[in-house]
Design a protein around this motif. Sequence first.
Motif, short mmCIF file in Angstrom:
data_model
loop_
_atom_site.label_atom_id
_atom_site.label_comp_id
_atom_site.label_asym_id
_atom_site.label_seq_id
_atom_site.Cartn_x
_atom_site.Cartn_y
_atom_site.Cartn_z
N ALA A 6 0.84 -1.21 0.00
CA ALA A 6 0.00 0.00 0.00
C ALA A 6 0.87 1.25 0.00
O ALA A 6 1.95 1.27 0.59
CB ALA A 6 -0.92 0.01 1.22
N ILE A 7 0.35 2.26 -0.68
CA ILE A 7 1.05 3.55 -0.77
C ILE A 7 0.11 4.63 -0.25
O ILE A 7 -1.08 4.65 -0.58
CB ILE A 7 1.42 3.85 -2.25
CG1 ILE A 7 2.28 2.71 -2.81
CG2 ILE A 7 2.13 5.19 -2.38
CD1 ILE A 7 2.48 2.77 -4.31
N ALA A 16 4.70 3.74 2.81
CA ALA A 16 4.45 2.48 2.10
C ALA A 16 4.47 1.36 3.12
O ALA A 16 5.19 1.44 4.13
CB ALA A 16 5.51 2.26 1.04
N ILE A 60 8.80 3.11 -0.78
CA ILE A 60 8.31 1.79 -1.26
C ILE A 60 9.47 0.79 -1.20
O ILE A 60 9.32 -0.33 -0.68
CB ILE A 60 7.75 1.89 -2.70
CG1 ILE A 60 6.49 2.76 -2.73
CG2 ILE A 60 7.47 0.50 -3.27
CD1 ILE A 60 6.00 3.11 -4.13
N ILE A 77 -1.82 -4.08 -5.43
CA ILE A 77 -1.23 -2.80 -5.05
C ILE A 77 -2.39 -1.90 -4.61
O ILE A 77 -3.37 -1.71 -5.35
CB ILE A 77 -0.52 -2.11 -6.25
CG1 ILE A 77 0.36 -3.10 -7.02
CG2 ILE A 77 0.26 -0.88 -5.79
CD1 ILE A 77 1.45 -3.75 -6.21
N VAL A 79 -3.70 1.90 -2.81
CA VAL A 79 -3.27 3.30 -2.66
C VAL A 79 -4.43 4.13 -2.12
O VAL A 79 -5.59 3.86 -2.43
CB VAL A 79 -2.77 3.85 -4.03
CG1 VAL A 79 -3.88 3.86 -5.08
CG2 VAL A 79 -2.17 5.23 -3.87
N GLY A 92 0.89 9.35 -5.35
CA GLY A 92 0.76 7.97 -4.89
C GLY A 92 -0.02 7.12 -5.88
O GLY A 92 0.35 5.98 -6.17
N ALA A 96 1.23 3.83 -7.84
CA ALA A 96 0.52 2.56 -7.66
C ALA A 96 0.05 2.00 -9.00
O ALA A 96 0.16 0.79 -9.26
CB ALA A 96 -0.66 2.75 -6.72
N LYS A 97 -0.47 2.88 -9.85
CA LYS A 97 -0.93 2.42 -11.17
C LYS A 97 0.23 1.83 -11.97
O LYS A 97 0.08 0.78 -12.61
CB LYS A 97 -1.51 3.61 -11.96
CG LYS A 97 -2.91 4.00 -11.57
CD LYS A 97 -3.36 5.17 -12.45
CE LYS A 97 -4.76 5.62 -12.06
NZ LYS A 97 -5.18 6.79 -12.85
N ALA A 100 1.15 -1.58 -10.50
CA ALA A 100 0.08 -2.57 -10.77
C ALA A 100 0.10 -2.96 -12.25
O ALA A 100 0.02 -4.14 -12.60
CB ALA A 100 -1.28 -1.99 -10.38
N LEU A 107 -5.33 -3.25 -8.83
CA LEU A 107 -5.12 -1.95 -8.16
C LEU A 107 -6.34 -1.70 -7.26
O LEU A 107 -7.48 -1.86 -7.69
CB LEU A 107 -5.02 -0.86 -9.24
CG LEU A 107 -4.89 0.58 -8.78
CD1 LEU A 107 -3.54 0.81 -8.12
CD2 LEU A 107 -5.06 1.54 -9.97
#
Length: 334
Positions: A6-7, A16, A60, A77, A79, A92, A96-97, A100, A107
Amino acid sequence: MTKILAIETSCDESAAAIVEDGLRILGSKVHTQIAIHAEYGGVVPELASRSHTERVLPVIQAAMKEAGCQLNDLDAIAVTNKPGLIGSLLVGVTAAKAIAFSLGKPLIGVHHIEAHLYANAFEHGELQFPCVGMAVSGGHTSLYLGRSPVSWEVIGQTIDDAAGEAFDKVAKLLELSYPGGPIIEKVAMNGNPHAIEFPKSMLGKDSLDFSFSGLKTAVLYACRGKTARNSSDNQLIVKVEDAAASFQKSVCDVLCIKALKAMEQYNVKNLYVGGGVICNKELRRSLEESLKSKGLKVFYPRPSLCTDNAVMIAGLAYHHYLNQNFLGLNAGVG
Ligand code: KG4
Ligand code: ZN
């Protein structure tokens, strides 16, 4: 075993974490921007997002290293995608995108405030529903009716300043440092909470909403006189310790009254609280005291999980994962 990275970049912490099955913390890193914003007495959005762009990948990497985890070990992932500062959230969410997409993993978007409440699961085991959740942070003061980890209904919220914001602004006008909460708590220990009778805004008999802007103005006038317009006008005319203790008491009283009212209105027995202001020991003490006599229970996370972190995001994300509640790569923020 489900491992989620997780972010969290919604405000002024780049964080993270990797959590297994929603409860086992494998790795967690938080980089705080307090030093960047201290001289302004509050978070400067543009400075926050710039710092996130520099820090998001290092936190991260550090969390993954601590977890002893490779990218391919991850199942999803997550966020924080709302609420928060738009520029900060975007950093973030974009990171994350990218992760993922490159791994071909799902996501998950997590609501920051719901995650603050879920943080209690790391202390007390899975939350018991239905419950009332009270989030008290720098950006939010809200009451929720919780029906499941992924179902939270707002039943009350601030109509102006958040409680943490009030702590930060009052600290500034008392010439104390930023962030205001911890320093007001410390100074208040040597003050008389009954020295000044500050207003407690109730907004109507049954209202579960909050208002702290009038209290902030009352502190300004009590401390610097009726002609003061901002924190630097006029000399301080009260003892800082007494002003801090009286202000803190007023905030705690309002939070306790509203939390109790929400529990009575919705007939629930458990209150889960979260957010940075919940670090405040006087608030914890008063919540315990006012609920105990009614046979109601209050739960809070350890202080490091009260302030912003990514552990709570990864924890709540696990329940979205179980519900296959995933985001598309074209998802927005806020
Ligand atoms: O949850 P958080 O880390 O960030 C947001 O999502 O806003 O909360 C930060 C807020 C700040 O306003 C800070 O002054 C307040 O939490 N805070 C406290 C204490 N520690 C942090 N307020 C009162 N007493 C404390 N001990
Ligand atoms: Zn927060």
